[in-house]
Design a protein around this motif. Structure first.
Motif, PDB file in Angstrom:
ATOM      1  N   VAL A  42       0.838  -1.200   0.000  1.00 17.96           N
ATOM      2  CA  VAL A  42       0.000   0.000   0.000  1.00 17.96           C
ATOM      3  C   VAL A  42       0.871   1.248   0.000  1.00 17.96           C
ATOM      4  CG1 VAL A  42      -1.727   1.309   1.285  1.00 17.96           C
ATOM      5  CG2 VAL A  42      -1.861  -1.200   1.209  1.00 17.96           C
ATOM      6  N   HIS A  43       0.634   2.102  -0.993  1.00 18.54           N
ATOM      7  CA  HIS A  43       1.339   3.384  -1.081  1.00 18.54           C
ATOM      8  C   HIS A  43       0.403   4.571  -0.870  1.00 18.54           C
ATOM      9  CE1 HIS A  43       5.206   1.728  -2.267  1.00 18.54           C
ATOM     10  NE2 HIS A  43       4.574   0.953  -3.129  1.00 18.54           N
ATOM     11  N   GLY A  44      -0.896   4.316  -0.803  1.00 19.77           N
ATOM     12  CA  GLY A  44      -1.852   5.402  -0.611  1.00 19.77           C
ATOM     13  C   GLY A  44      -3.094   4.940   0.128  1.00 19.77           C
ATOM     14  N   ILE A  45      -3.587   5.784   1.017  1.00 18.16           N
ATOM     15  CA  ILE A  45      -4.792   5.482   1.803  1.00 18.16           C
ATOM     16  C   ILE A  45      -5.857   6.530   1.512  1.00 18.16           C
ATOM     17  CG2 ILE A  45      -5.793   5.306   4.122  1.00 18.16           C
ATOM     18  CD1 ILE A  45      -3.982   3.015   3.633  1.00 18.16           C
ATOM     19  N   ILE A  46      -7.069   6.054   1.215  1.00 18.46           N
ATOM     20  CA  ILE A  46      -8.235   6.936   1.054  1.00 18.46           C
ATOM     21  C   ILE A  46      -9.082   6.807   2.307  1.00 18.46           C
ATOM     22  CG2 ILE A  46     -10.287   7.463  -0.293  1.00 18.46           C
ATOM     23  CD1 ILE A  46      -8.921   6.211  -2.722  1.00 18.46           C
ATOM     24  N   PHE A  47      -9.235   7.916   3.026  1.00 19.56           N
ATOM     25  CA  PHE A  47     -10.017   7.938   4.256  1.00 19.56           C
ATOM     26  C   PHE A  47     -11.442   8.422   3.989  1.00 19.56           C
ATOM     27  CE2 PHE A  47      -5.836   8.028   6.117  1.00 19.56           C
ATOM     28  CZ  PHE A  47      -5.957   7.603   7.432  1.00 19.56           C
ATOM     29  N   ASP A  48     -12.411   7.660   4.440  1.00 17.32           N
ATOM     30  CA  ASP A  48     -13.731   8.227   4.691  1.00 17.32           C
ATOM     31  C   ASP A  48     -13.576   9.152   5.904  1.00 17.32           C
ATOM     32  OD1 ASP A  48     -16.621   8.513   4.703  1.00 17.32           O
ATOM     33  OD2 ASP A  48     -16.615   7.131   6.400  1.00 17.32           O
ATOM     34  N   MET A  49     -14.570   9.985   6.198  1.00 16.28           N
ATOM     35  CA  MET A  49     -14.435  10.848   7.373  1.00 16.28           C
ATOM     36  C   MET A  49     -15.462  10.528   8.461  1.00 16.28           C
ATOM     37  SD  MET A  49     -14.539  15.021   7.824  1.00 16.28           S
ATOM     38  CE  MET A  49     -16.331  15.110   7.788  1.00 16.28           C
ATOM     39  N   ASP A  50     -16.747  10.745   8.177  1.00 15.24           N
ATOM     40  CA  ASP A  50     -17.786  10.576   9.204  1.00 15.24           C
ATOM     41  C   ASP A  50     -17.905   9.118   9.616  1.00 15.24           C
ATOM     42  OD1 ASP A  50     -18.920  13.283   9.521  1.00 15.24           O
ATOM     43  OD2 ASP A  50     -19.385  13.073   7.394  1.00 15.24           O
ATOM     44  N   GLY A  51     -17.744   8.869  10.922  1.00 20.31           N
ATOM     45  CA  GLY A  51     -17.857   7.519  11.433  1.00 20.31           C
ATOM     46  C   GLY A  51     -16.560   6.742  11.384  1.00 20.31           C
ATOM     47  N   LEU A  52     -15.589   7.237  10.623  1.00 23.27           N
ATOM     48  CA  LEU A  52     -14.292   6.573  10.547  1.00 23.27           C
ATOM     49  C   LEU A  52     -13.228   7.386  11.280  1.00 23.27           C
ATOM     50  CD1 LEU A  52     -12.660   4.174   8.941  1.00 23.27           C
ATOM     51  CD2 LEU A  52     -11.675   6.188   7.819  1.00 23.27           C
ATOM     52  N   MET A  53     -13.075   8.657  10.895  1.00 25.81           N
ATOM     53  CA  MET A  53     -12.106   9.529  11.552  1.00 25.81           C
ATOM     54  C   MET A  53     -12.693  10.201  12.786  1.00 25.81           C
ATOM     55  SD  MET A  53     -10.508  11.308   8.137  1.00 25.81           S
ATOM     56  CE  MET A  53      -9.649  12.547   9.115  1.00 25.81           C
ATOM     57  N   PHE A  54     -13.985  10.503  12.705  1.00 24.54           N
ATOM     58  CA  PHE A  54     -14.668  11.203  13.794  1.00 24.54           C
ATOM     59  C   PHE A  54     -15.921  10.438  14.209  1.00 24.54           C
ATOM     60  CE2 PHE A  54     -12.455  14.624  11.497  1.00 24.54           C
ATOM     61  CZ  PHE A  54     -11.764  15.220  12.541  1.00 24.54           C
ATOM     62  N   ASP A  55     -16.277  10.589  15.471  1.00 29.22           N
ATOM     63  CA  ASP A  55     -17.488   9.959  16.004  1.00 29.22           C
ATOM     64  C   ASP A  55     -18.695  10.840  15.675  1.00 29.22           C
ATOM     65  OD1 ASP A  55     -18.883   8.001  17.301  1.00 29.22           O
ATOM     66  OD2 ASP A  55     -18.505   8.777  19.313  1.00 29.22           O
ATOM     67  N   SER A  56     -18.806  11.196  14.404  1.00 30.80           N
ATOM     68  CA  SER A  56     -19.787  12.208  13.987  1.00 30.80           C
ATOM     69  C   SER A  56     -21.133  11.632  13.581  1.00 30.80           C
ATOM     70  CB  SER A  56     -19.215  13.040  12.828  1.00 30.80           C
ATOM     71  OG  SER A  56     -18.668  12.206  11.831  1.00 30.80           O
ATOM     72  N   GLU A  57     -21.175  10.346  13.196  1.00 32.43           N
ATOM     73  CA  GLU A  57     -22.468   9.768  12.808  1.00 32.43           C
ATOM     74  C   GLU A  57     -23.449   9.819  13.982  1.00 32.43           C
ATOM     75  OE1 GLU A  57     -23.082   9.385   9.872  1.00 32.43           O
ATOM     76  OE2 GLU A  57     -21.481   8.411   8.744  1.00 32.43           O
ATOM     77  N   LYS A  58     -22.942   9.597  15.195  1.00 35.90           N
ATOM     78  CA  LYS A  58     -23.809   9.659  16.376  1.00 35.90           C
ATOM     79  C   LYS A  58     -24.348  11.073  16.572  1.00 35.90           C
ATOM     80  CE  LYS A  58     -21.555   5.877  18.859  1.00 35.90           C
ATOM     81  NZ  LYS A  58     -20.738   5.480  20.034  1.00 35.90           N
ATOM     82  N   LEU A  59     -23.507  12.074  16.274  1.00 33.83           N
ATOM     83  CA  LEU A  59     -23.950  13.465  16.418  1.00 33.83           C
ATOM     84  C   LEU A  59     -25.014  13.805  15.387  1.00 33.83           C
ATOM     85  CD1 LEU A  59     -20.633  15.441  17.125  1.00 33.83           C
ATOM     86  CD2 LEU A  59     -22.164  14.270  18.733  1.00 33.83           C
ATOM     87  N   TYR A  60     -24.820  13.348  14.149  1.00 34.30           N
ATOM     88  CA  TYR A  60     -25.819  13.601  13.107  1.00 34.30           C
ATOM     89  C   TYR A  60     -27.139  12.910  13.444  1.00 34.30           C
ATOM     90  CZ  TYR A  60     -22.893  16.031   9.711  1.00 34.30           C
ATOM     91  OH  TYR A  60     -22.122  16.959   9.070  1.00 34.30           O
TER      92      TYR A  60
END
Length: 219
Positions: free
Chosen positions: A3-21
């Protein structure tokens, strides 16, 4: 694979934001006296607002109701972020450090809007960790369409076999599969089904485990 590159999702993966939404949606629906069953939010995790709003237009009885509902939702989200309720997922900082140390490229590909992504990165103190962002306002279709991930892979300038997507949702996994790019699932609100486990490269408990996984396959 290496692996030379990573594609990040954000909501729910990087931040606990799905619960906030979800919390903001419930509070908005309550204020407007609208029905909001438990499965309403979960079915659109990882998808674009356009898909969600089309559904709510029918469920709530028209665009005017939906627009007010979304306005109240975003007001509540802004308040929650401003008051420090947005939390980074465990292991995120360590994973970002590891990627930088190993010179593995990284990019965000999110169904959220660029303004909200930037706001969340600033709130999390990591706005300097990502030089590349692909938001839903940069593509024709959000997840589960592959557009976000294909655009991100192009911006990484790497072949698909050297890229790995990090996701938490079924819609994200569908988008990864449509883009023909390997995907790791780190579950958030939705636990993976047997079908998801078969389609994902692996299902891992947290972002710390992603670091361990990369160390194994890259060495």
């Amino acid at each position: 694979m290496v692996v030379h590159g990573i594609i990040f999702d954000m909501d729910g993966l990087m931040f606990d934001s799905e619960k906030l939404y979800n919390q903001a949606n419930i509070e908005a629906a309550k204020e407007m006296k609208l029905p909001f069953p438990d499965d309403y939010y979960q079915r659109f995790i990882g998808a674009s607002d356009d898909d969600m709003m089309a559904f709510f237009d029918e469920a709530f009885g028209g665009k005017e109701q939906t627009e007010r509902f979304m306005e109240l939702t975003y007001q509540r989200i802004n308040e929650l972020v401003r008051t420090g309720h947005l939390k980074k997922k465990p292991g995120l900082d360590d994973l970002l450090d590891y990627l930088d140390q190993q010179r593995i490229a990284k990019i965000i590909a999110s169904s959220n809007f660029k303004s909200k992504i930037t706001e969340f990165l600033v709130a999390g103190g990591i706005s300097d960790r990502f030089s590349k962002i692909v938001s839903v306002d940069k593509v024709k279709a959000g997840k589960p369409a592959p557009d976000l991930f294909l655009r991100a892979q192009t911006e990484l300038a790497l072949p698909k076999e050297q890229v790995l997507i990090l996701e938490d949702s079924p819609n994200g996994l569908l988008a990864a599969k449509a883009a023909n790019i390997n995907c790791l699932i780190v579950p958030d609100l939705i636990q993976p089904t047997d079908e998801m486990r078969q389609q994902a490269l692996a299902v891992l408990p947290n972002l710390g485990a992603v670091k361990d996984y990369l160390e194994k396959i890259n060495h």
